[in-house]
Motif scaffolding. Structure first.
Motif, PDB file in Angstrom:
ATOM      1  N   UNK A   6      -4.571  36.468 -12.509  1.00  0.00           N
ATOM      2  CA  UNK A   6      -4.099  37.946 -11.686  1.00  0.00           C
ATOM      3  C   UNK A   6      -2.797  36.984 -10.949  1.00  0.00           C
ATOM      4  N   UNK A   7      -1.863  38.073 -10.439  1.00  0.00           N
ATOM      5  CA  UNK A   7      -0.706  37.885  -9.812  1.00  0.00           C
ATOM      6  C   UNK A   7      -0.509  38.888  -8.667  1.00  0.00           C
ATOM      7  N   UNK A   8       0.003  38.451  -7.438  1.00  0.00           N
ATOM      8  CA  UNK A   8       0.117  39.031  -6.416  1.00  0.00           C
ATOM      9  C   UNK A   8       1.784  39.162  -5.950  1.00  0.00           C
ATOM     10  N   UNK A   9       2.152  40.344  -5.343  1.00  0.00           N
ATOM     11  CA  UNK A   9       3.475  40.294  -5.212  1.00  0.00           C
ATOM     12  C   UNK A   9       3.705  40.845  -3.727  1.00  0.00           C
ATOM     13  N   UNK A  10       4.345  40.488  -2.629  1.00  0.00           N
ATOM     14  CA  UNK A  10       4.616  41.019  -1.505  1.00  0.00           C
ATOM     15  C   UNK A  10       6.057  41.178  -1.084  1.00  0.00           C
ATOM     16  N   UNK A  11       6.113  42.335  -0.150  1.00  0.00           N
ATOM     17  CA  UNK A  11       7.453  42.582   0.280  1.00  0.00           C
ATOM     18  C   UNK A  11       7.174  43.241   1.946  1.00  0.00           C
ATOM     19  N   UNK A  12       8.119  42.910   2.534  1.00  0.00           N
ATOM     20  CA  UNK A  12       8.277  43.315   4.143  1.00  0.00           C
ATOM     21  C   UNK A  12       8.970  44.621   4.136  1.00  0.00           C
ATOM     22  N   UNK A  64      10.014  36.974   5.225  1.00  0.00           N
ATOM     23  CA  UNK A  64       9.119  37.372   3.833  1.00  0.00           C
ATOM     24  C   UNK A  64       7.911  36.623   4.217  1.00  0.00           C
ATOM     25  N   UNK A  65       6.972  37.209   3.640  1.00  0.00           N
ATOM     26  CA  UNK A  65       5.675  36.559   3.647  1.00  0.00           C
ATOM     27  C   UNK A  65       5.210  35.428   2.584  1.00  0.00           C
ATOM     28  N   UNK A  66       4.667  34.406   2.860  1.00  0.00           N
ATOM     29  CA  UNK A  66       4.703  33.364   2.037  1.00  0.00           C
ATOM     30  C   UNK A  66       3.267  33.726   1.222  1.00  0.00           C
ATOM     31  N   UNK A  67       3.060  33.128   0.027  1.00  0.00           N
ATOM     32  CA  UNK A  67       1.823  33.326  -0.675  1.00  0.00           C
ATOM     33  C   UNK A  67       1.258  32.120  -1.320  1.00  0.00           C
ATOM     34  N   UNK A  68      -0.046  31.819  -1.121  1.00  0.00           N
ATOM     35  CA  UNK A  68      -0.594  30.752  -1.417  1.00  0.00           C
ATOM     36  C   UNK A  68      -2.158  30.982  -2.424  1.00  0.00           C
ATOM     37  N   UNK A  69      -2.382  30.349  -3.451  1.00  0.00           N
ATOM     38  CA  UNK A  69      -3.325  30.510  -4.230  1.00  0.00           C
ATOM     39  C   UNK A  69      -4.543  29.207  -4.169  1.00  0.00           C
ATOM     40  N   UNK A  70      -5.853  29.513  -4.084  1.00  0.00           N
ATOM     41  CA  UNK A  70      -6.688  28.766  -3.895  1.00  0.00           C
ATOM     42  C   UNK A  70      -7.805  29.241  -5.061  1.00  0.00           C
ATOM     43  N   UNK A  71      -7.888  28.690  -6.285  1.00  0.00           N
ATOM     44  CA  UNK A  71      -8.751  29.080  -7.308  1.00  0.00           C
ATOM     45  C   UNK A  71      -8.459  30.764  -7.502  1.00  0.00           C
ATOM     46  N   UNK A  72      -9.528  31.576  -7.174  1.00  0.00           N
ATOM     47  CA  UNK A  72      -9.475  33.107  -7.466  1.00  0.00           C
ATOM     48  C   UNK A  72      -9.130  33.743  -6.458  1.00  0.00           C
TER      49      UNK A  72
END
Length: 327
Positions: free
Chosen positions: A259-265, A298-306
């Protein structure tokens, strides 16, 4: 190895249900994305709250080690923290500190290391390797040859445990988006990313199920995406995703679920989210952050497993995080 309290966030999300700070506005008390938390938690390094300018970047290697990097709140130094412990810096051979006007970047490298990048005040792109197991680093910052930018660079590891990386960045003299590959020992030639242009820095993520995905702010201020299924040798056309921003969007991918996640302000300084499947199909529309919190970065994104987390630098200069998505 000392493990910070921050590294295991799920129990904290369950028990910490409120956090009051002066930089927020009251927002809706419901989650717009699956598993989205309705509050932000203060980020700590050592015994203090983390403060920064711009966006904090963090990465985990296969050992589970965490490295965070950021631009100092009151200086232009690249600061680092290992597993949430006290901040430190990696000085130049002559003892001087690093200097950057934008956010640094960190990615996992191999199984026990990280590669840290920052854009110098001279426009050169510098990198160094940090081995958290041995407690060592390269000992100096090396410039990527023949490449320059005035913005943050985005880098992705090409698979878990890999020594190969791919980097994208906005050119120093125009809006072209360029990419280049690190093969484990040297940088390859550069190429434009499908002829794309942007007035700000692009973002990059590696999805093990489909390849590299780049997100960028278009000249129309919309969100655009491109992908490569062959580790950056060729890129697909940029496709519009809607939304509107004057800041760089960010993208992250889960190696466990694809899965992917995109963010914008947006124009009200509030983060917006959208999730995507393995091959870039959106799973829904854009949703504004459910808390009403605001940021100028901008908002940082981080992934831990799912689980996917957002890292926000508040208007008070302190850094906060929250769970945005859980599959």
């Amino acid at each position: 190895m000392q493990i910070s309290w921050k590294r295991w966030r799920l129990p904290l999300i369950a028990v910490l249900t409120a956090l009051a700070v002066s930089v927020t506005f009251t927002g809706e008390a419901f989650a717009a994305e699956p598993g989205e938390s309705d509050n932000w938690l203060a980020e700590h390094v050592g015994s203090q709250e983390l403060s920064a300018r711009n966006t904090v970047s963090e990465a985990r290697n296969t050992n589970g080690d965490l490295l965070q990097v950021w631009r100092g709140e009151t200086n232009n130094i690249v600061w680092l923290a290992y597993d949430g412990n006290d901040p430190f810096q990696l000085t130049n051979p002559d003892g001087t500190s690093t200097a950057t006007y934008v956010s640094p970047t960190v990615v996992p490298y191999g199984t026990d290391s990280f590669m840290v990048f920052h854009t110098g005040t001279n426009g050169l792109i510098y990198y160094t390797q940090v081995n958290t197991v041995a407690g060592t680093w390269s000992g100096s910052w090396t410039a990527v040859p023949y490449q320059a930018s005035n913005n943050t660079v985005a880098v992705a590891q090409l698979g878990t445990g890999s020594n190969q990386l791919y980097m994208v960045y906005r050119a120093a003299n125009d809006d072209e988006i360029w990419g280049t590959r690190w093969n484990g020992s040297s940088w390859g030639g550069t190429q434009t990313i499908a002829g794309g242009t942007s007035p700000s820095a692009p973002s990059l993520a590696y999805n093990p199920g489909s390849g590299l995905w780049a997100a960028a702010r278009g000249e129309d201020n919309g969100i655009w995406m491109s992908y490569s299924d062959n580790n950056g040798n060729q890129w697909g056309d940029w496709t519009p995703q809607g939304g509107s921003t004057t800041r760089p969007p960010t993208i992250a991918a889960s190696g466990q679920t694809d899965q992917m996640l995109v963010s914008y302000v947006d124009s009200t300084y509030r983060p917006n989210w959208r999730t995507y499947g393995q091959y870039g199909a959106p799973t829904g529309g854009w949703s504004q952050d459910a808390t009403g919190w605001q940021t100028i970065y901008s908002v940082g994104l981080s992934v831990v497993r799912n689980i996917m987390y957002a890292i926000l630098t508040g208007q008070d200069g302190n850094v906060y995080y929250k769970q945005v998505y859980s599959s």
